[in-house]
Design a protein around this motif. Structure first.
Motif, PDB file in Angstrom:
ATOM      1  N   GLU A 108       0.709  -1.253  -0.199  1.00 22.26           N
ATOM      2  CA  GLU A 108      -0.106  -0.288   0.037  1.00 22.26           C
ATOM      3  C   GLU A 108       0.899   1.290  -0.206  1.00 22.26           C
ATOM      4  O   GLU A 108       0.359   2.332  -0.158  1.00 22.26           O
ATOM      5  CB  GLU A 108      -0.759   0.001   1.057  1.00 22.26           C
ATOM      6  CG  GLU A 108      -2.365  -1.449   1.606  1.00 22.26           C
ATOM      7  CD  GLU A 108      -2.990  -1.238   2.178  1.00 22.26           C
ATOM      8  OE1 GLU A 108      -2.890  -0.338   3.596  1.00 22.26           O
ATOM      9  OE2 GLU A 108      -4.159  -2.028   2.459  1.00 22.26           O
ATOM     10  N   ARG A 593     -12.277  12.095  -0.830  1.00 19.14           N
ATOM     11  CA  ARG A 593     -11.086  11.174  -0.254  1.00 19.14           C
ATOM     12  C   ARG A 593     -10.071  11.480   0.915  1.00 19.14           C
ATOM     13  O   ARG A 593      -9.979  13.575   0.413  1.00 19.14           O
ATOM     14  CB  ARG A 593      -9.872  10.947  -1.144  1.00 19.14           C
ATOM     15  CG  ARG A 593     -11.022  10.315  -2.498  1.00 19.14           C
ATOM     16  CD  ARG A 593      -9.482   9.708  -3.798  1.00 19.14           C
ATOM     17  NE  ARG A 593     -10.258   9.463  -5.053  1.00 19.14           N
ATOM     18  CZ  ARG A 593      -9.937   9.472  -5.811  1.00 19.14           C
ATOM     19  NH1 ARG A 593      -8.583  10.100  -6.656  1.00 19.14           N
ATOM     20  NH2 ARG A 593     -10.567   8.832  -7.264  1.00 19.14           N
ATOM     21  N   ASP A 641      -4.738  10.811  -1.325  1.00 12.61           N
ATOM     22  CA  ASP A 641      -5.243   9.939  -1.554  1.00 12.61           C
ATOM     23  C   ASP A 641      -5.682  10.618  -3.194  1.00 12.61           C
ATOM     24  O   ASP A 641      -6.490  10.585  -3.354  1.00 12.61           O
ATOM     25  CB  ASP A 641      -6.213   9.389  -1.441  1.00 12.61           C
ATOM     26  CG  ASP A 641      -5.871   8.003  -0.499  1.00 12.61           C
ATOM     27  OD1 ASP A 641      -5.097   8.204   0.104  1.00 12.61           O
ATOM     28  OD2 ASP A 641      -6.838   7.381   0.386  1.00 12.61           O
ATOM     29  N   LYS A 644      -7.128   6.995  -5.744  1.00 18.25           N
ATOM     30  CA  LYS A 644      -7.742   6.591  -4.632  1.00 18.25           C
ATOM     31  C   LYS A 644      -7.161   5.339  -3.905  1.00 18.25           C
ATOM     32  O   LYS A 644      -6.494   4.900  -4.926  1.00 18.25           O
ATOM     33  CB  LYS A 644      -8.801   6.150  -5.556  1.00 18.25           C
ATOM     34  CG  LYS A 644      -9.827   5.320  -4.138  1.00 18.25           C
ATOM     35  CD  LYS A 644     -11.438   4.855  -5.081  1.00 18.25           C
ATOM     36  CE  LYS A 644     -12.371   4.577  -3.854  1.00 18.25           C
ATOM     37  NZ  LYS A 644     -13.725   3.644  -4.504  1.00 18.25           N
ATOM     38  N   ASP A 645      -7.117   4.931  -3.192  1.00 18.31           N
ATOM     39  CA  ASP A 645      -6.569   4.435  -2.027  1.00 18.31           C
ATOM     40  C   ASP A 645      -4.400   4.022  -2.596  1.00 18.31           C
ATOM     41  O   ASP A 645      -4.557   3.519  -1.991  1.00 18.31           O
ATOM     42  CB  ASP A 645      -6.914   3.240  -2.782  1.00 18.31           C
ATOM     43  CG  ASP A 645      -7.763   2.354  -2.250  1.00 18.31           C
ATOM     44  OD1 ASP A 645      -8.798   2.889  -1.284  1.00 18.31           O
ATOM     45  OD2 ASP A 645      -9.123   2.158  -3.006  1.00 18.31           O
TER      46      ASP A 645
END
Length: 817
Positions: A108, A593, A641, A644-645
């Motif tokens: 991540e 976000r 972000d 996204k993510d």
């Protein structure tokens, strides 16, 4: 007599019952998805100094105000944050069990948590994936990430400068133990790995100024690292063209014993072959580290940590070709070398601590540690050089070749430098939770022993004349010969209180004071410090305003005492500074976000400074307190972000740092050669006066395949001051070229063990990633310093740039199990 006291006693009893009735108790157990107790989970009231930790069985107990809603936050590294809004009745005792969910095991990237801190200048980092940033600093992932926030002009070193300070002004702690680094290292090529092993880390707290009294006596920054408390067996293997590492972790069945082991081997031979100086490089840096923690019960806990670093650097230079100048006037320096360099840096660190919890409010900790470094720097290298002007006319047959020889000569460098340093420390730390007050204190006794032998010289010969030229004597360009053996004691301590006026207050504060006394110079220092935080709860938008300030006084260790001639000044006083930091945080959502903006402005007034010059990464001090200075600036950091993510961040800073050497002067000669005018230079830029910096980390992935990711590191920093090597600081007003660098990495998931539950082999692998990294993507030739070449016949001096690394490709494999 007793009758007169009865009303007072009754009043006190009624008052205590009334106070007790205004509070309530929340208790319970925190477990993971498999029902196993988690320890130590942080259980805290959001926006408050109030909090506690779970014990070895996962139990917690927290005193809360009654009648008002509060948000209780449960956090544990590697697990998702849990929040609960609670409103308790007076004297109520409620049980609340929490199950924390583990974060996804897929890659991540490095994220920056949005957790609040009562401290201005504080950056809290989730560095569990720090090793995945594309960086040439193998074994220094956390420091590489820090550089994106504070700026850098040298990718070869793990060291960093913060807000006008230098490398020696940064504190590093691991589990409350203060960490030291080698002293004689003069270049990034010689550097080993950072003490901090990112594979063993659970949390990183980095303060860029205005830090609390509980931290030590340095003037710039604090890196506070906490190592893991694992719950089960696991590990990581990493291998790349720059080195390899192995990290293991585990725990006993009853979770009382936990252990961490890390071994790293770095060989940047592949990296150094791309340097302008060609030759035979044999760098070898090995690091072994272990930590063991044992909990006898909920009251007693023991921790042991040890580290051994073996750093070797052997170099046989052969030749170097450096071209520099502008389009219509270019030069080239060609050097043929003869000789060798052999450097050895061995350091050892050991620490033992025991923690006692008499009750849930009181914590007492005793620490003992020792650090030893044995350093040898030996070289005997001569270089015959030819400096020439290049043909820049495209129409000439000899375009790009030397058309005019400007000077020839020999530079002969020699050193036999030996240093032994032993540091022993005995310390106590304590804390007491008094509901609205969290009181912390500490005492330290530190003994330092130094044995130093310095013998170093440089001889220059140009056109048959030794520089500096003297018809009657053979003069050396540089000559240092000294030795010193001494030891001394240093005593320090602190007391601080983190508090709020009520449980519903928008205002929190930390006020404390430090003291420090050295038997070497007899100086006694007192350093008050304070931090304030204000969060308007009634505002619709999520703002936090922060203010911090205080005195930060840095007693000399070894580097500051040694002057330009190598002599030790044991009467040197502490360098002193006053910090004031004003800032704010704004948390918001954009495009659905989370984002966070942090802004800060600061001012640092400094006195009793010890002037210094940079020699690559080595700092050469003047050895006396004869300067005053200041630094001021502002910083903006944006986290969020963007994709996204995929968390990214941008950091931008402006700064100005100046100093005035009080006994510095320029004697201007008249035509006859006598003194005519005395001029005082006044304020000049400090060696770390980096006026502008921009750092960025950006992460992205394929929209339909998140298992293929891209990581981008970008750094831009304005050039640092420099000048000729004449030991005259007032001449260091030239500027290096701006530092510009882009590193990029591409990572692909090879194995995800969760998708192979029926395979004994693949299910044991949590994940495996293969990365392709391109360092210095744009191929920019950054300049670190200059070699000064003088032609004795013409009297001209030429500054020849010393370049940093060129474009390079790296392959890296990471396996987590």
């Amino acid at each position: 007599m007793l009758a007169k006291r009865i009303p007072l006693i009754i009043t006190c009893l009624l008052l205590s019952l009334w106070v007790h009735a205004q509070t309530a108790t929340l208790s319970g157990k925190v477990t993971d998805e498999k029902g196993r107790a988690l320890d130590p989970v942080t259980v805290a009231v959001e926006g408050s100094v109030k909090g506690t930790l779970t014990n070895s069985k996962g139990h917690y107990e927290l005193i809360l105000p009654s009648g008002v809603p509060v948000i209780v936050v449960f956090s544990y590294n590697g697990y998702k944050l849990e929040k609960r809004e609670i409103t308790l009745l007076p004297s109520e005792q409620r049980e609340l069990d929490i199950k924390l969910i583990k974060k996804a095991t897929e890659l991540e990237g490095v994220t920056v948590t949005g957790d609040r801190s009562n401290e201005a200048g504080n950056i809290k980092l989730d560095a569990t994936k720090a090793a995945l940033l594309p960086t040439v600093g193998f074994g220094s992932g956390i420091e590489s990430m820090i550089k994106t926030f504070v700026g850098s002009n040298n990718e070869l070193t793990s060291q960093y400068t913060v807000r006008g300070g230098n490398y020696d002004e940064n504190l590093v702690y691991v589990d409350d133990f203060e960490i030291y680094r080698p002293f004689l290292t003069r270049s990034g090529q010689q550097e080993g790995m950072s003490f901090v092993n990112a594979d063993l880390v659970s949390g990183v707290n980095f303060s860029v100024g205005g830090f609390q009294s509980k931290y030590g006596d340095k003037m710039s920054s604090v890196l506070d690292v906490t190592y893991k408390r694992p719950k089960e067996f696991g590990g990581r293997v990493m291998a790349s063209l720059l080195g390899a590492s192995l990290a293991l972790e585990g725990a006993s069945k009853n979770q009382k014993l936990t252990y961490l082991v890390g071994v790293r081997q770095k060989s940047n031979q592949y990296l150094l072959q791309a340097q302008p100086t060609k030759g035979i490089y044999y760098p070898s840096f090995t690091d072994g580290q272990a930590q063991i923690n044992y909990k006898f019960n909920d009251k007693w806990e023991v921790e042991a940590i040890g580290n051994y670093a073996r750093n070797r650097f052997t170099f046989t230079p052969e030749e170097q070709t450096s071209s520099f100048g502008v389009v219509n006037q270019a030069y080239q320096l060609h050097v043929f070398y003869n000789g060798h360099e052999i450097d050895q840096f061995d350091s050892r660190f050991g620490g033992l601590s025991t923690t006692f919890h008499p009750n849930s409010r009181l914590k007492l900790k005793l620490l003992a540690s020792g650090f030893q470094t044995n350093e040898k720097e030996t070289y005997d290298i001569s270089g015959e050089y030819l400096l020439g002007e290049l043909e820049t006319d495209l129409g000439k047959a000899n375009f790009g070749q030397v058309k005019t020889a400007l000077g020839t000569g020999i530079i002969h460098d020699y050193a036999r430098n030996y240093l032994k340093v032993n540091v022993g420390n005995l310390a106590h730390r304590g804390s007491y939770d008094a509901h609205l007050h969290f009181i912390q204190w500490g005492l330290d006794a530190n003994v330092t022993q130094i044995s130093d032998k310095l013998y170093e010289w440089e001889r220059r010969d140009s056109a048959g004349y030794t520089q500096p030229y003297d018809p009657n004597n053979l003069e050396m360009t540089k000559f240092y010969h000294s030795s010193a053996d001494f030891n001394y004691m240093r005593y320090s301590g602190f007391l601080q209180d983190n508090f709020r006026f009520s449980d519903s207050s928008d205002f929190t504060a930390s006020i404390g004071v430090r003291f420090n006394y050295s038997t070497l110079n007899g100086e006694f220092l007192v350093s008050p410090r304070a931090q304030f935080s204000y969060k308007p709860r009634k505002w619709k938008r999520d703002y936090v305003f922060k203010l911090a300030g205080g005195l930060y006084q840095q007693p000399p260790l070894y580097r500051e005492m040694r002057d330009l001639n190598g002599d030790i000044n044991t009467n040197l006083k502490a360098q002193k500074s006053f910090h004031i930091v004003l800032g704010g945080d704004y948390n918001f959502k954009a495009i659905q976000r989370p984002f966070k903006i942090t802004t800060e402005v600061y001012y640092k007034g400094m006195w009793d400074l010890v002037p210094y010059e940079y020699d690559n990464v080595r700092i050469r001090y003047f050895g006396k307190n004869d300067a005053v200075g200041y630094a001021y600036g502002g910083e903006v950091r944006v986290y969020g972000d963007i994709v996204k993510d995929a968390t990214s961040w941008i950091s931008l800073g402006l700064m100005k740092s100046m100093e005035d050497i009080t006994d510095d002067k320029i004697d201007i000669k008249n035509v006859a050669g006598g003194d005519s005018i005395v001029k005082y230079p006044g304020y000049i830029p400090r060696p770390t006066d980096q006026r502008f910096m921009l750092g960025m980390y950006f992460e992205d992935y394929f929209p339909k395949w998140k298992n293929f990711k891209m990581h981008l590191n970008l750094m831009y920093a304005s050039g640092l001051p420099f000048g000729p090597p004449d030991n005259k600081r007032y001449g260091d007003t030239l500027r290096l070229p701006d530092y510009k660098r882009v590193d990029i990495g591409f990572s692909a998931l090879l194995i995800n063990g969760a998708k192979h539950p029926h395979s004994k082999v693949w299910s044991s692998v949590k994940n495996s990633w293969l990365s392709l990294e391109v360092f210095n993507l744009l191929g920019i030739q950054n300049t670190l310093s200059y070699t000064w070449i003088q032609d004795q016949t013409s009297g001209k001096t030429y500054a020849v740039p010393n370049r940093l690394t060129s474009r390079l490709i790296n392959v890296k494999l990471i396996v987590d199990f």
